[in-house]
Design a protein around this motif. Structure first.
Motif, PDB file in Angstrom:
ATOM      1  N   ARG A  15      -9.859   8.345  -0.008  1.00  0.00           N
ATOM      2  CA  ARG A  15     -10.066   7.236  -0.464  1.00  0.00           C
ATOM      3  C   ARG A  15      -9.408   6.613  -2.207  1.00  0.00           C
ATOM      4  O   ARG A  15      -8.627   7.949  -2.813  1.00  0.00           O
ATOM      5  N   ASN A  16      -9.791   6.017  -2.669  1.00  0.00           N
ATOM      6  CA  ASN A  16      -9.456   5.189  -3.706  1.00  0.00           C
ATOM      7  C   ASN A  16      -7.877   5.531  -3.835  1.00  0.00           C
ATOM      8  O   ASN A  16      -7.193   5.783  -4.845  1.00  0.00           O
ATOM      9  N   GLN A  17      -7.103   4.947  -2.802  1.00  0.00           N
ATOM     10  CA  GLN A  17      -5.714   5.349  -2.913  1.00  0.00           C
ATOM     11  C   GLN A  17      -5.054   4.107  -2.504  1.00  0.00           C
ATOM     12  O   GLN A  17      -4.921   3.624  -0.963  1.00  0.00           O
ATOM     13  N   GLY A  18      -5.422   3.257  -3.116  1.00  0.00           N
ATOM     14  CA  GLY A  18      -4.894   1.545  -3.239  1.00  0.00           C
ATOM     15  C   GLY A  18      -5.455   0.693  -2.076  1.00  0.00           C
ATOM     16  O   GLY A  18      -6.679   0.779  -2.284  1.00  0.00           O
ATOM     17  N   GLY A  19      -4.550   0.661  -0.806  1.00  0.00           N
ATOM     18  CA  GLY A  19      -5.253  -0.230   0.280  1.00  0.00           C
ATOM     19  C   GLY A  19      -6.388   0.474   0.545  1.00  0.00           C
ATOM     20  O   GLY A  19      -6.731   0.020   2.309  1.00  0.00           O
ATOM     21  N   ASN A  20      -6.179   1.606   0.679  1.00  0.00           N
ATOM     22  CA  ASN A  20      -7.270   2.149   1.912  1.00  0.00           C
ATOM     23  C   ASN A  20      -8.734   2.064   1.752  1.00  0.00           C
ATOM     24  O   ASN A  20      -9.378   2.271   2.070  1.00  0.00           O
ATOM     25  N   TYR A  21      -8.740   2.462   0.120  1.00  0.00           N
ATOM     26  CA  TYR A  21     -10.185   2.005  -0.417  1.00  0.00           C
ATOM     27  C   TYR A  21     -11.154   1.353   0.321  1.00  0.00           C
ATOM     28  O   TYR A  21     -12.384   1.650   0.900  1.00  0.00           O
ATOM     29  N   GLU A  22     -10.567   0.035   0.446  1.00  0.00           N
ATOM     30  CA  GLU A  22     -11.518  -1.158   1.488  1.00  0.00           C
ATOM     31  C   GLU A  22     -11.865  -0.783   2.709  1.00  0.00           C
ATOM     32  O   GLU A  22     -12.727  -0.879   3.447  1.00  0.00           O
ATOM     33  N   GLN A  23     -10.341   0.225   3.424  1.00  0.00           N
ATOM     34  CA  GLN A  23     -10.137   0.397   5.100  1.00  0.00           C
ATOM     35  C   GLN A  23     -11.657   1.541   4.883  1.00  0.00           C
ATOM     36  O   GLN A  23     -12.432   1.575   5.920  1.00  0.00           O
ATOM     37  N   ASP A  24     -11.436   2.553   4.226  1.00  0.00           N
ATOM     38  CA  ASP A  24     -12.664   4.140   3.828  1.00  0.00           C
ATOM     39  C   ASP A  24     -14.508   2.749   3.739  1.00  0.00           C
ATOM     40  O   ASP A  24     -14.900   3.892   4.051  1.00  0.00           O
ATOM     41  N   LEU A  25     -14.336   2.751   3.152  1.00  0.00           N
ATOM     42  CA  LEU A  25     -15.768   1.944   2.894  1.00  0.00           C
ATOM     43  C   LEU A  25     -15.845   1.240   4.050  1.00  0.00           C
ATOM     44  O   LEU A  25     -17.578   1.513   4.698  1.00  0.00           O
ATOM     45  N   ILE A  26     -15.558   0.461   4.176  1.00  0.00           N
ATOM     46  CA  ILE A  26     -15.525   0.067   6.289  1.00  0.00           C
ATOM     47  C   ILE A  26     -15.714   1.140   7.118  1.00  0.00           C
ATOM     48  O   ILE A  26     -17.037   1.077   8.013  1.00  0.00           O
ATOM     49  N   ASP A  63       0.415  -0.833  -0.026  1.00  0.00           N
ATOM     50  CA  ASP A  63      -0.228  -0.077   0.003  1.00  0.00           C
ATOM     51  C   ASP A  63       1.143   1.322   0.067  1.00  0.00           C
ATOM     52  O   ASP A  63       1.579   1.409   1.337  1.00  0.00           O
ATOM     53  N   ARG A  64       0.614   1.991  -0.946  1.00  0.00           N
ATOM     54  CA  ARG A  64       1.776   3.230  -0.725  1.00  0.00           C
ATOM     55  C   ARG A  64       0.955   4.532  -0.388  1.00  0.00           C
ATOM     56  O   ARG A  64      -0.140   4.622  -1.394  1.00  0.00           O
ATOM     57  N   ILE A  65       1.216   5.415   0.398  1.00  0.00           N
ATOM     58  CA  ILE A  65       0.283   5.977   0.543  1.00  0.00           C
ATOM     59  C   ILE A  65       1.226   8.060   1.037  1.00  0.00           C
ATOM     60  O   ILE A  65       2.090   7.701   1.336  1.00  0.00           O
ATOM     61  N   VAL A  66       0.666   8.511  -0.322  1.00  0.00           N
ATOM     62  CA  VAL A  66       1.218   9.719  -0.102  1.00  0.00           C
ATOM     63  C   VAL A  66       0.967  10.918   0.753  1.00  0.00           C
ATOM     64  O   VAL A  66      -0.294  11.226   1.160  1.00  0.00           O
ATOM     65  N   LEU A  67       1.601  11.273   2.147  1.00  0.00           N
ATOM     66  CA  LEU A  67       0.725  12.301   3.356  1.00  0.00           C
ATOM     67  C   LEU A  67       0.748  13.296   2.528  1.00  0.00           C
ATOM     68  O   LEU A  67       1.985  13.802   2.030  1.00  0.00           O
TER      69      LEU A  67
END
Length: 323
Positions: free
Chosen positions: A210-221, A88-92
Motif C-alpha cells: 500500500r501507499n507505494q507510488g503506482g501501487n496505491y490505486e491497484q491496492d484500492l481496486i 512506478d518504483r517498487i522495492v521488493l
C-alpha cells in the motif's frame, strides 16, 4: 527459506562472473535476438515447458525491457528495486511477490551479492489450471485473469507483501525445489501449487503493498473487489467508501478505469456468479437462492439471469447437475 536452497541460489552464474571480472553490462544475447529488448521465453524455457526459474542477475543495472511471457519475481532475501512502466518504483523485500504481465515495462537497479531474487518465467497457459482452482467464478478471479493474461489490462503488475504469510512462503519454496530438481511429471504439481498460492493471496488480499507510488490505486481496486466478493448480498458503494475513507466518485472512476465496469455492474456479476454456484452445488430452491444472493425482486432476478446465461435458473440447474 531453508539455507540449503539459499546456498544454491547464491551461486555465481557465468554471466555474473563476467560482470565481476569487468564486463560492463548484461549479455543481451542471453535474453533476446531482437533489436528491441523483449526477453524471449524461447531463450529461457526448455522446449515444451510452461514454467522455468532463473535467479535474478546481480551486480549490474538490468535495463528497461519487456517479456513475451508472464513473470513472477520472488524476493528470497535482501532487496531489489524495480522501475515499472518508467514511473512506478517498487522495492521488493524478503518474501515479496511481484507479478508482471506481458505489457509491463521493467527495469531493475543493481543488486548485491546477498540480494537473492528468483524470476519465474511463465507462459500464460500455465495459469489455466491454477485459476480454475479458485472456489468459483468471482470478480477477484476475473481480475487476476485479466491482469496476468491480457495485453489490454490497465494493471500490468501486482505486488504482494507476503513474508508473514507462511503458507505462501512454503508453497513458493516447494515449487522452487520442484523446478530446481527438474523431476519429470511435476508440471501438474507446479500448477496446483500455483493455484494454492492464488487461493491464499485471495484470502490475504489485504497484504498487498500500500501507499507505494503506482501501487496505491491497484491496492484500492483489489480491496474493493475483495469487498464485493465477500459482501455481495448487501454491500454498497457507500459502505466500502466509508471503510476506506474515500469519496464514491473516486472509487467509481478507478473501477471504470481498471475493470471497465461500475460498482453496480460488479456487484451484480458477483451475485449472479454466486447464484449459479448455488444452483449447481446445492439443492436450495430458486427462491432461497434469490434471497441468499440479496435480491428482493424475483422477477428482476429471473430477467437478468436469462440475459446473462440464456436460460432460466431451473434450466441452468438441469444442465449443470453433477454427473
Amino acid at each position: 527459506m531453508r539455507e540449503e536452497l539459499l546456498h544454491h541460489l547464491r551461486q555465481i552464474t557465468a554471466e555474473e562472473q563476467a560482470l565481476l571480472q569487468g564486463h560492463a553490462d548484461i549479455q543481451k544475447e542471453i535474453y533476446t535476438s531482437s533489436r528491441e529488448f523483449v526477453v524471449d521465453n524461447a531463450k529461457l524455457l526448455e522446449r515444451g515447458h510452461l514454467i522455468e526459474i532463473r535467479p535474478h542477475t546481480r551486480f549490474t543495472h538490468f535495463p528497461r525491457h519487456r517479456h513475451n511471457y508472464a513473470e513472477l519475481v520472488h524476493m528470497c532475501c535482501g532487496s531489489t528495486t524495480h522501475i515499472i512502466n518508467d514511473s512506478d518504483r517498487i522495492v521488493l523485500q524478503e518474501g515479496d511477490l511481484l507479478f508482471l504481465n506481458q505489457a509491463a515495462a521493467h527495469e531493475i537497479l543493481p543488486a548485491g551479492r546477498d540480494d537473492i531474487a528468483v524470476n519465474f518465467i511463465i507462459l500464460p497457459e500455465f495459469f489455466d489450471r491454477p485459476l480454475s482452482m479458485m472456489e468459483r467464478e468471482n470478480v477477484l478471479r476475473s481480475f487476476l485473469i485479466s491482469t496476468l493474461s491480457s495485453h489490454d489490462s490497465q494493471i500490468t503488475y501486482l505486488h504482494f507483501q507476503a513474508k508473514e504469510i507462511l503458507p505462501i512462503q512454503n508453497l513458493i519454496e516447494n515449487m522452487l525445489w520442484n523446478l530446481i530438481d527438474k523431476k519429470p511429471g511435476t508440471n501438474t504439481i507446479n500448477q496446483i501449487t500455483m493455484g494454492l498460492i492464488f487461493m491464499n493471496l485471495s484470502v490475504f488480499a489485504d497484504s498487498m503493498a500500500r501507499n507505494q507510488g503506482g501501487n496505491y490505486e491497484q491496492d484500492l481496486i483489489f480491496r474493493v473487489l475483495k469487498y464485493i466478493e465477500t459482501h455481495y448480498k448487501s454491500g454498497t458503494l457507500t459502505d466500502i467508501c466509508a471503510e476506506i475513507k474515500l469519496p464514491p466518485y473516486y472509487i467509481s472512476r478507478l473501477l471504470k478505469k481498471y475493470t471497465g465496469q461500475t460498482f453496480k455492474d460488479l456487484l451484480q456479476q458477483q451475485k449472479l456468479q454466486q447464484a449459479v454456484y448455488l444452483l449447481s452445488q446445492t439443492t436450495l430452491s430458486a427462491d432461497d437462492i434469490i434471497d441468499a444472493v440479496g435480491y428482493n425482486n424475483s422477477s428482476y432476478f429471473y430477467r437478468i439471469f436469462r440475459e446473462k446465461y440464456g436460460c432460466s435458473p431451473k434450466e441452468y440447474r438441469m444442465l449443470n447437475l453433477p454427473q
